[in-house]
Write a protein that holds these residues in place. Structure first.
Motif, PDB file in Angstrom:
ATOM      1  N   ASN A  61      53.626  54.426   1.364  1.00 20.90           N
ATOM      2  CA  ASN A  61      54.883  54.210   2.075  1.00 20.90           C
ATOM      3  C   ASN A  61      54.784  54.660   3.525  1.00 20.90           C
ATOM      4  O   ASN A  61      55.329  54.009   4.428  1.00 20.90           O
ATOM      5  N   SER A  65      55.133  52.204   6.863  1.00 16.97           N
ATOM      6  CA  SER A  65      55.996  52.471   8.019  1.00 16.97           C
ATOM      7  C   SER A  65      55.194  52.429   9.320  1.00 16.97           C
ATOM      8  O   SER A  65      55.695  51.958  10.342  1.00 16.97           O
ATOM      9  N   ALA A  68      54.382  48.837  10.197  1.00 17.68           N
ATOM     10  CA  ALA A  68      55.560  48.111  10.670  1.00 17.68           C
ATOM     11  C   ALA A  68      55.657  48.154  12.194  1.00 17.68           C
ATOM     12  O   ALA A  68      56.229  47.257  12.807  1.00 17.68           O
ATOM     13  N   SER A 111      54.615  45.541   5.073  1.00 15.45           N
ATOM     14  CA  SER A 111      55.121  46.121   6.315  1.00 15.45           C
ATOM     15  C   SER A 111      55.923  45.113   7.118  1.00 15.45           C
ATOM     16  O   SER A 111      56.763  45.488   7.938  1.00 15.45           O
ATOM     17  N   PHE A 114      59.690  45.357   7.468  1.00 13.37           N
ATOM     18  CA  PHE A 114      60.271  46.411   8.290  1.00 13.37           C
ATOM     19  C   PHE A 114      60.002  46.221   9.777  1.00 13.37           C
ATOM     20  O   PHE A 114      60.384  47.061  10.575  1.00 13.37           O
TER      21      PHE A 114
END
Length: 116
Positions: A61, A65, A68, A111, A114
């Motif tokens: 995770n 992020s 992204a 990704s 996001f």
């Protein structure tokens, strides 16, 4: 997180890093590289496996992020690196290594949800 150079050694460094994956895939080494003597690796307990699983989920995770916010060049590099995962000449594909390459691409694709 930008790529600083397109040095010809980039390819060599990438190949060297990815070549370490050839021996991975769940099999723990039974022989010490330095001394050549056999070493004993204790089995992991269920609690250790659960803790490891939680850490992997957290790292995935966190990576998503970071991806992204990555540039298109960095995302393409991540996909390209997944394509480099292959066995050494004369060896067959290890199913876990093949799945790892697919998972790398999946992380990049996840990704995208996001990205701005």
């Amino acid at each position: 997180m930008s790529r600083q150079s397109s040095d010809p050694d980039d390819f060599t460094q990438r190949q060297r890093a990815l070549s370490r994956w050839d021996n991975e895939g769940g099999a723990a080494p039974k022989v010490s590289i330095l001394s050549g003597e056999q070493i004993s690796i204790p089995e992991m307990t269920n609690a250790e496996l659960v803790a490891l699983h939680v850490r992997v989920i957290a790292l995935e995770n966190l990576l998503i992020s970071l991806l992204a916010k990555a540039s298109d060049e960095q995302l393409n590099l991540a996909r390209e690196m997944a394509g480099f995962i292959s066995p050494r000449p004369g060896f067959t594909h290890h199913p876990l290594t093949v799945r790892a390459a697919a998972h790398m691409v999946d992380l990049v694709e996840r990704s995208a949800h996001f990205r701005n």
